[in-house]
Motif scaffolding. Structure first.
Motif, PDB file in Angstrom:
ATOM      1  N   LEU A   4    -101.962 -13.049  28.599  1.00 45.85           N
ATOM      2  CA  LEU A   4    -100.890 -13.978  28.935  1.00 45.85           C
ATOM      3  C   LEU A   4    -101.436 -15.345  29.308  1.00 45.85           C
ATOM      4  N   GLU A   5    -100.848 -16.365  28.713  1.00 42.64           N
ATOM      5  CA  GLU A   5    -101.185 -17.757  29.024  1.00 42.64           C
ATOM      6  C   GLU A   5     -99.934 -18.434  29.592  1.00 42.64           C
ATOM      7  N   LYS A   6    -100.099 -19.672  30.015  1.00 39.13           N
ATOM      8  CA  LYS A   6     -98.990 -20.347  30.695  1.00 39.13           C
ATOM      9  C   LYS A   6     -97.770 -20.546  29.807  1.00 39.13           C
ATOM     10  N   ASP A   7     -97.959 -20.542  28.474  1.00 38.83           N
ATOM     11  CA  ASP A   7     -96.815 -20.734  27.583  1.00 38.83           C
ATOM     12  C   ASP A   7     -96.275 -19.419  27.029  1.00 38.83           C
ATOM     13  N   THR A   8     -96.786 -18.268  27.500  1.00 33.88           N
ATOM     14  CA  THR A   8     -96.297 -16.971  27.040  1.00 33.88           C
ATOM     15  C   THR A   8     -94.901 -16.709  27.588  1.00 33.88           C
ATOM     16  N   ASP A   9     -94.028 -16.166  26.770  1.00 30.76           N
ATOM     17  CA  ASP A   9     -92.690 -15.762  27.200  1.00 30.76           C
ATOM     18  C   ASP A   9     -92.841 -14.510  28.058  1.00 30.76           C
ATOM     19  N   LEU A  10     -92.743 -14.650  29.361  1.00 25.91           N
ATOM     20  CA  LEU A  10     -93.025 -13.530  30.257  1.00 25.91           C
ATOM     21  C   LEU A  10     -91.949 -12.444  30.195  1.00 25.91           C
ATOM     22  N   ASP A  11     -90.715 -12.817  29.885  1.00 22.23           N
ATOM     23  CA  ASP A  11     -89.676 -11.789  29.727  1.00 22.23           C
ATOM     24  C   ASP A  11     -89.987 -10.909  28.520  1.00 22.23           C
ATOM     25  N   TRP A  12     -90.406 -11.555  27.415  1.00 24.48           N
ATOM     26  CA  TRP A  12     -90.808 -10.773  26.238  1.00 24.48           C
ATOM     27  C   TRP A  12     -92.021  -9.910  26.558  1.00 24.48           C
ATOM     28  N   ALA A  13     -93.004 -10.483  27.242  1.00 17.88           N
ATOM     29  CA  ALA A  13     -94.228  -9.750  27.566  1.00 17.88           C
ATOM     30  C   ALA A  13     -93.920  -8.528  28.417  1.00 17.88           C
ATOM     31  N   PHE A  14     -93.042  -8.697  29.389  1.00 18.03           N
ATOM     32  CA  PHE A  14     -92.676  -7.565  30.246  1.00 18.03           C
ATOM     33  C   PHE A  14     -92.053  -6.450  29.410  1.00 18.03           C
ATOM     34  N   GLY A  15     -91.126  -6.803  28.542  1.00 17.90           N
ATOM     35  CA  GLY A  15     -90.467  -5.797  27.711  1.00 17.90           C
ATOM     36  C   GLY A  15     -91.433  -5.095  26.779  1.00 17.90           C
ATOM     37  N   HIS A  16     -92.361  -5.864  26.187  1.00 20.26           N
ATOM     38  CA  HIS A  16     -93.334  -5.277  25.259  1.00 20.26           C
ATOM     39  C   HIS A  16     -94.242  -4.289  25.983  1.00 20.26           C
ATOM     40  N   ALA A  17     -94.769  -4.679  27.128  1.00 23.89           N
ATOM     41  CA  ALA A  17     -95.674  -3.804  27.871  1.00 23.89           C
ATOM     42  C   ALA A  17     -94.943  -2.579  28.400  1.00 23.89           C
ATOM     43  N   MET A  18     -93.720  -2.792  28.896  1.00 18.76           N
ATOM     44  CA  MET A  18     -92.965  -1.669  29.471  1.00 18.76           C
ATOM     45  C   MET A  18     -92.568  -0.659  28.402  1.00 18.76           C
ATOM     46  N   ALA A  19     -92.410  -1.106  27.162  1.00 15.23           N
ATOM     47  CA  ALA A  19     -92.068  -0.185  26.078  1.00 15.23           C
ATOM     48  C   ALA A  19     -93.177   0.830  25.824  1.00 15.23           C
ATOM     49  N   ALA A  20     -94.414   0.490  26.223  1.00 15.82           N
ATOM     50  CA  ALA A  20     -95.552   1.401  26.053  1.00 15.82           C
ATOM     51  C   ALA A  20     -95.913   2.118  27.345  1.00 15.82           C
ATOM     52  N   CYS A  21     -95.040   2.018  28.341  1.00 17.59           N
ATOM     53  CA  CYS A  21     -95.338   2.542  29.677  1.00 17.59           C
ATOM     54  C   CYS A  21     -94.327   3.635  30.034  1.00 17.59           C
ATOM     55  N   ALA A  22     -94.823   4.810  30.376  1.00 18.25           N
ATOM     56  CA  ALA A  22     -93.932   5.928  30.705  1.00 18.25           C
ATOM     57  C   ALA A  22     -93.586   5.994  32.186  1.00 18.25           C
TER      58      ALA A  22
END
Length: 408
Positions: A160-178
């Motif tokens: 993640l960098e300062k211009d990363t969409d953090l809402d998208w990042a959260f959703g992407h990571a959480m989709a791989a998290c049980a």
């Protein structure tokens, strides 16, 4: 009667362990959810159960053990050490304590244990909501790493960098998290190493140090996908001992003093080693079965088989008998349907190519490279020096070209 070894997982990367166990005269039992798993060809008995479903595996193994004694259990290239530990506990077999191994399955618990014991590890925050992610990024400062706390194979891991969409990042990571828990970690830009070793009589013995290659990060980010590496490491004995000591301390902090411990290590801002994470298994990507025997002359898989059966392993077996250099690179085709693969015959004909494995064939679908599992194969190249092995591997990888068409 020959001893019986149970191997959890029967995938392609488990095949060498099955073959070695058979060569040692053992009766081999495999488990996998796929009845057609390739390693089953080399098993005397096959049990159908998901390796990641600990309860299912234990139930199937318990039924089998009523009529067939089992003397040892292990895995390789399969991130299921807790399943292995619970089977060992159930059958009274040699193994690491299940409660300690369970800490390996939750990177939050692992990192907290490191912190409490004063073991070097990048600073981190645990997050469960997008708002918590944004607060953690503000506290740690960009760039940072986001990962599922129970992840495997780099799925859901992001840079993640300062211009990363953090809402998208959260959703992407959480989709791989049980388990609903994500980790945000301080990003150390220093060199990374993959270290393989095992405990003998309570002392951790490092067997192999491999330098990991992330030079393609500018192309793959926000995804973090390793592109092979070179071994033995370019770092010398003093650094290697520092790394060994921090791994031993980290494992002890989790309650581990037995069996295999694989470590992902990064050199921090001051050049000192820190643990990214530990795993209680032999590595995948053919490190244990191909790279280590070639580069170091050590049969680590055989040692783990013996340890799992309750036989004492002489630490001398874990000492290098040679130093030969091996460069490793992976293939990253574009997304789509594979039409043809070019250059494989040419590369295989090179006398310094140790192994070429192409996972995709014409007609196969190639997904986007978002994690380690999407890579399309690997090439391993020998060299007289560290630099020669590295350059040869990179050249070989460049010669393999995948012709891909849109699958939409």
């Amino acid at each position: 009667m020959p001893e019986t070894l149970l191997i959890i997982g029967a995938g392609l990367e488990q095949v060498p362990a099955y073959k070695l166990a058979k060569a040692k005269g053992l009766t081999v039992v495999g488990t996998d959810m796929d009845a057609g798993a390739p390693a089953f060809e080399f098993a005397d008995h096959k049990l159908i159960a998901s390796t990641r479903d600990m309860a299912e595996t234990c139930a199937v193994v318990a039924e089998f053990a009523k009529t067939h004694p089992v003397h040892g259990v292990m895995t390789i290239a399969n991130d299921v050490p807790y399943t292995v530990a619970k089977v060992a506990e159930m059958l009274g077999l040699p193994g690491a304590p299940a409660d300690a191994v369970q800490r390996l399955t939750n990177k939050g618990a692992m990192k907290r244990a490191f912190d409490q014991a004063g073991v070097a590890t990048p600073a981190f925050c645990e997050v469960r909501t997008p708002a918590a992610l944004k607060a953690a990024c503000a506290a740690l400062k960009f760039p940072v790493i986001l990962k599922p706390s129970d992840g495997r194979g780099s799925k859901g891991v992001l840079y993640l960098e300062k211009d990363t969409d953090l809402d998208w990042a959260f959703g992407h990571a959480m989709a791989a998290c049980a388990n609903g828990l994500l980790l945000v970690e301080d990003f150390y830009a220093g060199p990374q190493l993959s270290v393989e070793g095992m405990f003998v009589d309570g002392t951790y013995h490092c067997v192999a140090y491999a330098d990991r290659n992330y030079s393609n990060l500018p192309k793959t980010k926000p995804y973090i996908v390793e592109d092979g590496g070179t071994l033995p490491s370019r770092f010398g004995a003093d650094m290697q001992e520092k790394i060994r000591a921090v791994i031993e301390a980290g494992a002890n902090a989790l309650g581990l003093t037995w069996g295999v411990v694989k470590a992902d290590i990064v050199l921090g801002p001051e050049g000192e080693p820190a643990i990214i994470e530990l795993a209680g298994r032999l590595s995948g990507n053919y490190l244990a079965t191909h790279h280590i025997p070639f580069a170091y002359g050590v049969d680590l898989v055989g040692a783990v088989i013996d340890l799992s059966l309750g036989h004492r392993v002489d630490p001398e077996r874990l000492q290098p008998t040679r130093q030969r250099y091996l460069g490793v690179r992976y293939f990253f085709p574009p997304k789509g349907r594979v039409v043809a693969v070019h250059g494989a015959a040419e590369v295989e004909a090179l006398d310094y190519v140790h192994e070429l494995l192409v996972y995709r064939k014409p007609g196969d679908l190639q997904g986007a490279i978002e994690s380690h599992g999407a890579r399309a194969g690997t090439v391993m190249a020998e060299g007289e020096t560290y630099e020669e092995a590295t350059v040869r591997a990179e050249d070989c990888a460049a010669r393999i070209q995948f012709e891909v068409e849109s699958a939409e």
